[in-house]
Design a protein around this motif. Structure first.
Motif, mmCIF file in Angstrom:
data_model
loop_
_atom_site.group_PDB
_atom_site.id
_atom_site.type_symbol
_atom_site.label_atom_id
_atom_site.label_comp_id
_atom_site.label_asym_id
_atom_site.label_seq_id
_atom_site.Cartn_x
_atom_site.Cartn_y
_atom_site.Cartn_z
ATOM 1 N N ASP A 480 0.870 -1.181 0.000
ATOM 2 C CA ASP A 480 0.000 0.000 0.000
ATOM 3 C C ASP A 480 0.906 1.229 0.000
ATOM 4 O OD1 ASP A 480 -2.161 1.690 0.139
ATOM 5 O OD2 ASP A 480 -2.404 1.481 2.309
ATOM 6 N N GLY A 481 1.701 1.346 -1.060
ATOM 7 C CA GLY A 481 2.746 2.351 -1.088
ATOM 8 C C GLY A 481 2.400 3.546 -1.943
ATOM 9 N N ALA A 482 3.421 4.341 -2.222
ATOM 10 C CA ALA A 482 3.211 5.573 -2.986
ATOM 11 C C ALA A 482 4.553 6.116 -3.441
ATOM 12 C CB ALA A 482 2.503 6.621 -2.131
ATOM 13 N N VAL A 483 4.501 6.986 -4.440
ATOM 14 C CA VAL A 483 5.616 7.853 -4.779
ATOM 15 C C VAL A 483 5.269 9.224 -4.218
ATOM 16 C CG1 VAL A 483 6.794 9.050 -6.647
ATOM 17 C CG2 VAL A 483 6.401 6.592 -6.808
ATOM 18 N N VAL A 484 6.137 9.743 -3.345
ATOM 19 C CA VAL A 484 5.901 11.024 -2.691
ATOM 20 C C VAL A 484 6.795 12.074 -3.341
ATOM 21 C CG1 VAL A 484 5.847 12.279 -0.513
ATOM 22 C CG2 VAL A 484 5.373 9.819 -0.543
#
Length: 520
Positions: A480-484
């Motif tokens: 449940d990740g992201a690119v920030v």
């Protein structure tokens, strides 16, 4: 107690299998593998529609974890669970079996490579203009390891343009053609993929090895070089459609066969540079049509296999003897020096022009040189590298090769990045309790000016910058990740883009123009 009984049962079963197996006959576990696993993973465990099941390919999946995968299956893949078909002892035995080395190095040569070759979309059927509107040199390819996909990300709007499936377990970082139109991927199982970003379609694929470390693209866009652990080879591919050109055996001057640690392109030299893991040699391999004549020492591999497209005189190599085996690489900006380290923590500086080790490096632990970067510090060029074992960043003067500073961090790190247009270098704390931390280092004071925690409790890793250095992108390494996205000047968050365990993000401009803040 249940876990102890399971472990004991697995040991007893494995012992019984080894004791009762007659040479030339299959064990009970082997028969289980052939019945339940071979259809996807190959009768010889070399892979098929599923990945190869060899200890070299499963280093990140320990036997206990492998038994769980056999029982429960694996999300985002076609791997089903077998808990309803196999006993716990059978699954534990299978997990041990796939972690057992093959009796000899498997064969994967020109015939096997050629048989694996796939053309998805011939180049003449693909248009020469992009099917979408964006700055083609400010795109990112984001590798999402959680479900084996890649996303093309617009580096101006930070909106995903396209998402597509990749081969299982990409490894070594994708590489671009000079104009950024094509991107090349390598999987740990040896599959090489050519993808057309302009048309958002795959062009071709080929399996160049069984356990592959990385790939390199020649500066003239003509060849791909593949570095393999299994078998012990370097493979040359035609970059146009990935047709195999030549197989080069990784054999030392004393006849010792070796795994290949990595291969890189030395662009100003028109050559590939490879390090060998089991022999103390570095090879420089020319891809010019005419052999180089500016310095001596080039030799030719006169072994020609059936199916080789090129004369045997192509791709001559120079052997450079080093003091220890090299696992990791770093080049200076002019590609005169290659800096290498071994798993023992020793570092060497090799002058490619003179073919000599010219200095030793005093860097403790296990520096991750392939993530190293350079910048100007007080009028001198320095190299900085994270460390896989020590909680520090090492900064080294690239003239004297002496340590300038050792910057303490909250833990050992994996990736480090910067850009010419920013005063900061960013490094993660990939391992340990502070894996959610991202340090921002002032490149002149050599001090940490801020520690960001983009997602408390989740691993923050792999920074990459936009082509102008205005924004820094950080991966949240989680399903449940992201690119920030951060403003690289104010260090404030700008945007968060949900993704499935994103790992590396590769900016076309930075990678093709060899930004000093990006590994090459």
């Amino acid at each position: 107690m249940k876990r102890l009984l399971l472990t004991a049962a697995a040991v007893l079963l494995a012992t019984a299998v080894r004791a009762e197996t007659v040479p030339g006959e299959k064990s009970g576990t082997e028969e289980l593998f052939q019945q339940h696993c071979a259809a996807c993973h190959g009768t010889d465990r070399l892979g098929g529609t599923g990945p190869a099941l060899l200890p070299e390919n499963l280093k990140r999946l320990r036997p206990k974890a492998a038994a769980r995968v056999i029982a429960e299956g694996r999300a985002a893949t076609q791997m089903p669970g077998f808990a309803d078909k196999l006993s716990e002892a059978e699954m534990a035995s299978l997990a041990e079996y796939v972690h057992t080395p093959l009796p000899e190095v498997p064969r994967w040569r020109m015939a096997e490579i050629r048989d694996s070759h796939i053309i998805h979309n011939p180049l003449h059927t693909l248009g020469d203009t992009p099917v979408f509107s964006a700055d083609m040199l400010n795109l990112f390819v984001v590798v999402e390891v959680g479900d084996h996909h890649a996303t093309i990300l617009d580096g101006d709007s930070f909106k995903p343009i396209h998402r597509f499936a990749t081969r299982f377990a990409l490894h070594g970082g994708p590489k671009y053609s000079r104009d950024g139109r094509f991107v090349y991927f390598a999987s740990r199982d040896g599959w090489i993929t050519k993808y057309d970003i302009y048309n958002l379609k795959p062009v071709a694929e080929v399996r160049a090895g069984i356990n592959t470390r990385n790939i390199a693209v020649s500066a003239d866009d003509r060849y791909i070089m593949v570095a393999n652990y299994l078998p012990h080879t370097l493979v040359v591919l035609d970059a146009r459609n990935l047709e195999p050109v030549k197989v080069i055996d990784a054999v030392g001057s004393d006849g010792t066969s070796s795994r290949v640690s990595a291969v890189y392109t030395a662009r100003p030299r028109n050559s590939f540079v490879a390090a060998l893991k089991d022999i103390p040699e570095v090879w420089e391999i020319s891809y010019l049509d005419e052999p180089p004549n500016d310095y001596a020492g080039w030799t030719h591999d006169y072994r020609k296999e059936s199916g080789d497209l090129e004369p045997v005189a192509r791709f001559p190599k120079r052997r450079i003897t080093v003091h220890d085996y090299l696992d990791d690489f770093f080049f200076d900006q002019d590609y005169e020096f290659v800096i290498g380290t071994s798993r023992k923590g020793t570092g060497q500086v090799v002058n490619l022009d003179t073919s000599r080790v010219v200095s030793e490096l005093e860097i403790p632990g296990m520096p991750h040189l392939s993530s190293g970067i350079t910048w100007n510090y007080r009028g001198r060029t320095v190299m900085a590298t994270p460390n896989l074992k020590e909680a520090e960043v090492s900064v080294v003067d690239m003239e004297s090769w002496e340590n300038v500073a050792r910057i303490p961090t909250l833990g050992s790190g994996f990736f480090m990045r910067s850009h010419e247009n920013t005063p900061y270098a960013w490094v993660d704390v990939f391992f340990g309790e502070h894996r959610d931390a991202m340090h921002v280092i002032d490149k002149q004071s050599l001090e940490i000016v801020k520690t960001l925690r983009p997602a408390p409790g989740k691993t923050a890793a792999h920074v990459e910058f936009t082509r102008d250095g205005r924004y820094a992108l950080v991966s949240i390494w989680d399903m449940d990740g992201a690119v920030v996205v951060y403003d690289a000047k104010t260090l404030e968050e700008v945007k968060r883009i949900p993704m499935v365990k994103p790992s590396g993000k590769y900016n076309v401009w930075n990678k093709t123009r060899l930004s000093e803040g990006t590994s090459h």
